[in-house]
Scaffold this motif. Sequence first.
Motif, short mmCIF file in Angstrom:
data_model
loop_
_atom_site.label_atom_id
_atom_site.label_comp_id
_atom_site.label_asym_id
_atom_site.label_seq_id
_atom_site.Cartn_x
_atom_site.Cartn_y
_atom_site.Cartn_z
N LYS A 37 18.42 157.51 14.77
CA LYS A 37 17.72 156.24 14.99
C LYS A 37 18.58 155.26 15.79
CE LYS A 37 16.94 153.59 11.45
NZ LYS A 37 16.41 152.96 10.23
N THR A 38 19.88 155.20 15.49
CA THR A 38 20.72 154.22 16.18
C THR A 38 20.92 154.60 17.64
OG1 THR A 38 22.71 155.36 15.42
CG2 THR A 38 21.94 153.52 14.10
N ASN A 39 21.02 155.90 17.93
CA ASN A 39 21.18 156.32 19.32
C ASN A 39 19.97 155.92 20.15
OD1 ASN A 39 23.64 157.43 18.74
ND2 ASN A 39 22.88 159.51 18.54
N LYS A 40 18.78 156.07 19.58
CA LYS A 40 17.55 155.68 20.27
C LYS A 40 17.55 154.17 20.51
CE LYS A 40 13.03 156.45 21.17
NZ LYS A 40 12.83 156.20 22.57
N TYR A 41 18.01 153.41 19.52
CA TYR A 41 18.06 151.94 19.65
C TYR A 41 19.00 151.54 20.78
CZ TYR A 41 18.55 147.04 18.32
OH TYR A 41 18.57 145.67 18.33
N VAL A 42 20.16 152.18 20.86
CA VAL A 42 21.13 151.85 21.90
C VAL A 42 20.59 152.26 23.27
CG1 VAL A 42 23.45 152.35 22.77
CG2 VAL A 42 23.10 151.96 20.34
N GLU A 43 19.90 153.39 23.35
CA GLU A 43 19.29 153.79 24.62
C GLU A 43 18.26 152.77 25.07
OE1 GLU A 43 17.68 157.70 24.14
OE2 GLU A 43 19.65 158.60 23.77
N ASP A 44 17.46 152.26 24.13
CA ASP A 44 16.48 151.24 24.46
C ASP A 44 17.16 149.97 24.95
OD1 ASP A 44 14.45 152.96 23.75
OD2 ASP A 44 14.17 152.08 21.75
N LEU A 45 18.28 149.61 24.32
CA LEU A 45 19.02 148.42 24.74
C LEU A 45 19.56 148.59 26.16
CD1 LEU A 45 21.07 147.45 21.55
CD2 LEU A 45 19.05 146.30 22.46
N ASN A 46 20.04 149.78 26.48
CA ASN A 46 20.60 150.03 27.81
C ASN A 46 19.56 149.91 28.91
OD1 ASN A 46 23.33 150.43 27.19
ND2 ASN A 46 22.93 152.52 26.53
N ARG A 57 25.76 145.66 18.42
CA ARG A 57 25.33 146.61 19.44
C ARG A 57 24.80 145.89 20.67
NH1 ARG A 57 23.05 149.38 14.69
NH2 ARG A 57 24.44 151.13 14.25
N ILE A 58 24.00 144.86 20.45
CA ILE A 58 23.43 144.10 21.56
C ILE A 58 24.55 143.44 22.36
CG2 ILE A 58 21.99 142.12 22.18
CD1 ILE A 58 20.33 142.79 19.63
N GLN A 59 25.51 142.83 21.67
CA GLN A 59 26.62 142.17 22.35
C GLN A 59 27.46 143.18 23.13
OE1 GLN A 59 28.39 140.11 19.02
NE2 GLN A 59 27.38 138.19 19.58
N THR A 60 27.62 144.37 22.60
CA THR A 60 28.38 145.41 23.29
C THR A 60 27.70 145.81 24.58
OG1 THR A 60 29.25 146.25 21.20
CG2 THR A 60 29.32 147.74 23.08
N VAL A 61 26.38 145.99 24.53
CA VAL A 61 25.63 146.38 25.73
C VAL A 61 25.69 145.26 26.77
CG1 VAL A 61 23.34 146.93 26.63
CG2 VAL A 61 24.14 147.99 24.53
N ILE A 62 25.59 144.01 26.33
CA ILE A 62 25.69 142.87 27.25
C ILE A 62 27.06 142.87 27.94
CG2 ILE A 62 25.87 140.35 27.37
CD1 ILE A 62 23.68 140.23 25.21
N THR A 63 28.12 143.11 27.18
CA THR A 63 29.47 143.15 27.74
C THR A 63 29.64 144.31 28.72
OG1 THR A 63 30.34 142.16 25.71
CG2 THR A 63 31.93 143.27 27.16
#
Length: 69
Positions: free
Chosen positions: A2-11, A56-62
């Motif tokens: 589930k978390t991998n899918k969430y991170v992919e969506d964020l990317n 996770r969101i802050q990491t993707v933004i960075t």
Amino acid sequence: MKTNKYVEDLNKKSAAELASELVAAKKELFNLRFQNATNQLDNTARIKEVRKNIARIQTVITQKANAAE
């Protein structure tokens, strides 16, 4: 997972979408903390989950900011 899918969506999201998602997550965290303080919160694990999602969101933004440089 589930978390991998969430991170992919964020990317896939733009910087503006990520910023709005971050604001929404922070508001949710505030509301969860408020409910916890007044003993109205049933699922206390949700606080931890939202905190990790904020990270996770802050990491993707960075990552996007560093890639743009």
